[in-house]
Design a protein around this motif. Structure first.
Motif, short mmCIF file in Angstrom:
data_model
loop_
_atom_site.label_atom_id
_atom_site.label_comp_id
_atom_site.label_asym_id
_atom_site.label_seq_id
_atom_site.Cartn_x
_atom_site.Cartn_y
_atom_site.Cartn_z
N ILE A 70 0.80 -1.23 0.00
CA ILE A 70 0.00 0.00 0.00
C ILE A 70 0.83 1.27 0.00
N ALA A 71 2.16 1.17 0.04
CA ALA A 71 2.99 2.38 -0.02
C ALA A 71 2.76 3.10 -1.34
N PRO A 72 3.06 4.41 -1.41
CA PRO A 72 2.89 5.14 -2.68
C PRO A 72 3.61 4.46 -3.85
N SER A 73 4.74 3.81 -3.57
CA SER A 73 5.45 3.08 -4.63
C SER A 73 5.19 1.58 -4.51
N GLY A 74 4.13 1.20 -3.78
CA GLY A 74 3.82 -0.22 -3.54
C GLY A 74 3.20 -0.90 -4.74
N LEU A 103 2.51 11.01 -0.95
CA LEU A 103 1.51 10.73 0.09
C LEU A 103 2.18 9.99 1.24
N LEU A 104 1.82 10.34 2.46
CA LEU A 104 2.35 9.65 3.64
C LEU A 104 1.35 8.56 4.05
N ILE A 105 1.54 7.35 3.51
CA ILE A 105 0.64 6.24 3.83
C ILE A 105 1.27 5.36 4.91
N VAL A 106 2.45 4.82 4.63
CA VAL A 106 3.15 4.04 5.65
C VAL A 106 3.82 5.00 6.63
N GLN A 107 3.77 4.67 7.91
CA GLN A 107 4.31 5.49 9.00
C GLN A 107 3.59 6.83 9.08
N THR A 129 -2.36 0.41 12.62
CA THR A 129 -3.59 -0.23 13.08
C THR A 129 -4.04 -1.30 12.09
N ALA A 130 -3.96 -0.98 10.79
CA ALA A 130 -4.35 -1.97 9.77
C ALA A 130 -3.43 -3.19 9.84
N VAL A 181 7.66 -0.19 14.62
CA VAL A 181 8.88 0.27 13.95
C VAL A 181 8.69 0.28 12.44
N ILE A 182 7.99 -0.73 11.90
CA ILE A 182 7.85 -0.87 10.45
C ILE A 182 6.76 0.03 9.90
N LEU A 183 5.59 0.08 10.59
CA LEU A 183 4.43 0.79 10.03
C LEU A 183 4.05 2.05 10.80
N GLY A 184 4.56 2.23 12.01
CA GLY A 184 4.15 3.36 12.85
C GLY A 184 4.95 4.62 12.56
N PRO A 185 4.46 5.74 13.07
CA PRO A 185 5.16 7.03 12.87
C PRO A 185 6.47 7.09 13.65
#
Length: 564
Positions: free
Chosen positions: A120-124, A143-147, A155-156, A228-232
Motif C-alpha cells: 500500500i505504499a505510494p510506490s507499492g 503521500l504519507l501512507i506508511v508510517q 492499526t491496519a 517500527v515498520i508501520l508506525g510514525p
C-alpha cells in the motif's frame, strides 16, 4: 527426584518458568524507574526519571498513539471475527477462511507488516498495478501512507494479524457453545441468521474468549516490531520510545526508559479496566436489544460487509507474501512497472550467508524453547490426569498473565536485572525470555486434545500390566502425535516471531531472522527485506507442514490415528 514426586511438582515449576521472569522483570523495572541503578552508579529513590519522561514533548502524542491503535485494532478485529462467524459459520466461504487459518497464523507480525507496507505504499504493488492506466501516475505520489502520523497503517497491520488469531480462538469456543442448535431455534422464531447468532450464541462465546481478547488489546498497545515498520517516527509510539531509551549506550537513560515502561503498564491496566466497563455497558444495551425482538432486517448486508472485510484481511497477508517473494527475486524494478524487468538469484546469494546464520540461531532458540515448553506442558497435563488436579479459572488467568503484561513493562527490567547479575547478552537468557511467551501458547494448544483423550485406553493398557509411565509413553503420546506436533509448531512460530525479547535480553548480540528483518526497516532495501521476510515466514511455516506430514507418514497404515 522420585518420579512419583516429579509430576506433581511440574505445574509449580511451569508457573515458576512463566511468572518468575515476569516478576523479576517488573522488580527490575520499578527500581531504576525510581532512580536506583547501581550498575550506572545511581542510587535512589528519586522521581527524576518520571520528571524527565514527562518533560519529553512527544509524550502526549506517543501515549495517544499507543492507546488509540490498541483499542481500535482490537475492536475492529473482534467485530470482524464475530460478524463473519455469525453470518457465515458452517458455509463454504467460512470453510475457505478456516483452511487459510494455519498459513495466516504462521506469518510473523514483522513479515506481515513488511508485506502490507510493500502493498500500500505510494510506490507499492497496488499503486504500480493501477499506474499509469487508472491513476495517471508515472512516479510515486507524495503521500504519507506508511508510517502516517495517526498510526492508521499500523492499526491496519495489527488488524490483519489479529483477525486470524481471534477467529481460531472463536472456533475453539464454538464447540462448547452449541451454536447450530441455538441458531436453528432462533431462525425458527423468525430471526435472521446473524441477529439470531448475536442474541443467542455471542454471550456464551465471548465469555470464553475474553482472556485472548484482553491479550490482543495489551499486545496491540505495546507492540514494537510492527510499530517500527508501520508506525510514525516523530514521535514514535510509547513502546518504541522505551526501546530507544533502553538501547541507549548511556546507562542513565535506562532510568527514563524504566519510568516509561511503568507508564506503559499503567496505560494497559487502565485500558483493560475501561474495556471491562465497556463490556458491562454493552451487555446492558444488548439485553435491551434482545427485548426489542428485532429480527435483523439488515442481516444480509452486514454479513456481506463482514465477509468482505475478513477476505480483505486475509488477502492483505497473502498478497504481502507474494510481493515479498517478487522483491526477493527482483532485478531492476522501476515505477510504475507492475513486475520487475528481470528475476535473479543474486539477492538470495548476496544475503544467503547472513540469512543462513540468522536461521541457524533462530532455529536453535525456537526448537529448544518449544521443546522445553512442550515437556513442561505434557508434565502438567499428565499430573492433572494422574492426580486428579483441576485448573480453576484463576489458574487459566495465570496462564494468560505473561501475555497480558506488556513486554515493554518487564523485559527492560529483566535486561537490567541480568545486567546487574552479569548474565546479559547470552543465548540462554534469550531462551529464558522466549519461554515466558511460548509456554502459554503451547499449553493452550495441547490442553484440550490431551484432556479429550479417551481414558478407557489407559484402563485397557493398565489391565494389560502397563505402568502409568508405560501408558503415557506407549499409548497416550503416540495417539496424540498430531496435536503434540501442532503444539510444538505453535511454540516454534511464537519463538521465531519474538523481537523485543531477543533484542533487549540479548543485548543486540543475538541475531535472529526477526531482529535482522526489523533492523532492515530503516534501510529500505526491499530486496533484502524480501529475503529475510520470506525466510522468517518459512521458519514459522515449515513446522506446521511437518505437523501435518509426519503423522500421515508414521500412521500411514493406521487411519484412525492420523488426526490425533
Amino acid at each position: 527426584m522420585n518420579r512419583r514426586r516429579a509430576f506433581p511438582a511440574l505445574p509449580v515449576l511451569t508457573l515458576l518458568a512463566m511468572l518468575g521472569p515476569v516478576a523479576a522483570g517488573l522488580w527490575g523495572t520499578v527500581l531504576p524507574a525510581f532512580g536506583h541503578l547501581p550498575a550506572a552508579g545511581l542510587t535512589g529513590p528519586s522521581l527524576d526519571p518520571f520528571r524527565e519522561l514527562f518533560g519529553w514533548a512527544g509524550l502526549p502524542r506517543a501515549v495517544l498513539l499507543s492507546v488509540t491503535t490498541g483499542v481500535i485494532a482490537t475492536s475492529i478485529s473482534l467485530a470482524i471475527v464475530m460478524l463473519v462467524t455469525a453470518g457465515w459459520s458452517g458455509t463454504r466461504p467460512f470453510r475457505a477462511l478456516e483452511r487459510l487459518l494455519s498459513p495466516l497464523l504462521s506469518v510473523p507480525h514483522a513479515a506481515a507488516a513488511f508485506g502490507l507496507a510493500f502493498l500500500i505504499a505510494p510506490s507499492g504493488w497496488l499503486s504500480r498495478i493501477a499506474s499509469p492506466g487508472i491513476t495517471g501516475w508515472d512516479r510515486p505520489p507524495d503521500l504519507l501512507i506508511v508510517q502516517d502520523s495517526w498510526g492508521l497503517t499500523m492499526t491496519a497491520g495489527l488488524i490483519i494479524k489479529e483477525v486470524p488469531f481471534l477467529l481460531l480462538i472463536t472456533l475453539a469456543a464454538l464447540s462448547q457453545a452449541d451454536a447450530p442448535r441455538s441458531v436453528a431455534i432462533s431462525q425458527a422464531l423468525g430471526y435472521g441468521r446473524l441477529t439470531g447468532w448475536l442474541k443467542t450464541v455471542f454471550p456464551r462465546v465471548y465469555a470464553q474468549i475474553r482472556p485472548p481478547v484482553y491479550v490482543v488489546l495489551a499486545y496491540a498497545m505495546s507492540v514494537v516490531d510492527v510499530a517500527v515498520i508501520l508506525g510514525p517516527n516523530t514521535p514514535p509510539s510509547l513502546s518504541v520510545q522505551i526501546v530507544k531509551l533502553m538501547s541507549d549506550p548511556d546507562l542513565a537513560m535506562r532510568l527514563e526508559g524504566a519510568a516509561g515502561a511503568l507508564l506503559q503498564l499503567a496505560l494497559v491496566i487502565g485500558a483493560l479496566a475501561v474495556w471491562r466497563l465497556g463490556e458491562v455497558i454493552i451487555a446492558r444495551l444488548g439485553r435491551r436489544w434482545i427485548m426489542t425482538g428485532r429480527r435483523g432486517r439488515f442481516d444480509p448486508l452486514v454479513a456481506q460487509a463482514a465477509l468482505g472485510l475478513g477476505a480483505i484481511s486475509a488477502l492483505a497477508v497473502l498478497l504481502g507474501l507474494v510481493v515479498l517473494t517478487l522483491w526477493s527475486f527482483a532485478g531492476y524494478w522501476g515505477f510504475p512497472d507492475a513486475l520487475p524487468d528481470s528475476f535473479t538469484l543474486k539477492n538470495w546469494m548476496r544475503h544467503g550467508p547472513g540469512t543462513l546464520e540468522a536461521l541457524a540461531e533462530t532455529g536453535l532458540i525456537a526448537i529448544t524453547v518449544a521443546t522445553v515448553a512442550l515437556i513442561l506442558t505434557i508434565g502438567c497435563l499428565e499430573a492433572e490426569y494422574r492426580y486428579g488436579l483441576t485448573f480453576s479459572a484463576r489458574t487459566v488467568w495465570l496462564l494468560y498473565l505473561p501475555l497480558l503484561i506488556p513486554q515493554t513493562a518487564f523485559l527492560p527490567g529483566l535486561q537490567t536485572l541480568m545486567l546487574n547479575l552479569g548474565a546479559q547478552d547470552g543465548r540462554f537468557a534469550v531462551m529464558l525470555a522466549h519461554l515466558v511467551f511460548v509456554l502459554p501458547y503451547v499449553f493452550l494448544s495441547l490442553a484440550d486434545p490431551f484432556r479429550a483423550w479417551d481414558s478407557r485406553m489407559g484402563v485397557i493398557a493398565a489391565a494389560l500390566r502397563a505402568s502409568p509411565n508405560g501408558v503415557l509413553w506407549r499409548v497416550r503420546l503416540p495417539m496424540l502425535l498430531r496435536p503434540i506436533l501442532t503444539a510444538l509448531a505453535v511454540g516454534v512460530a511464537v519463538s521465531v516471531g519474538q523481537y523485543l525479547a531477543t533484542l533487549l535480553v540479548g543485548g543486540g548480540r543475538v541475531a535472529t531472522l526477526t531482529t535482522e528483518a526489523v533492523a532492515l526497516a530503516s534501510g529500505g532495501d526491499r530486496r533484502a527485506i524480501g529475503v529475510y521476510g520470506l525466510m522468517q515466514t518459512g521458519a514459522a511455516l515449515v513446522p506446521f507442514a511437518l505437523a501435518l506430514l509426519i503423522p500421515a507418514i508414521v500412521w500411514r497404515n493406521r487411519k484412525g490415528l492420523r488426526h490425533g
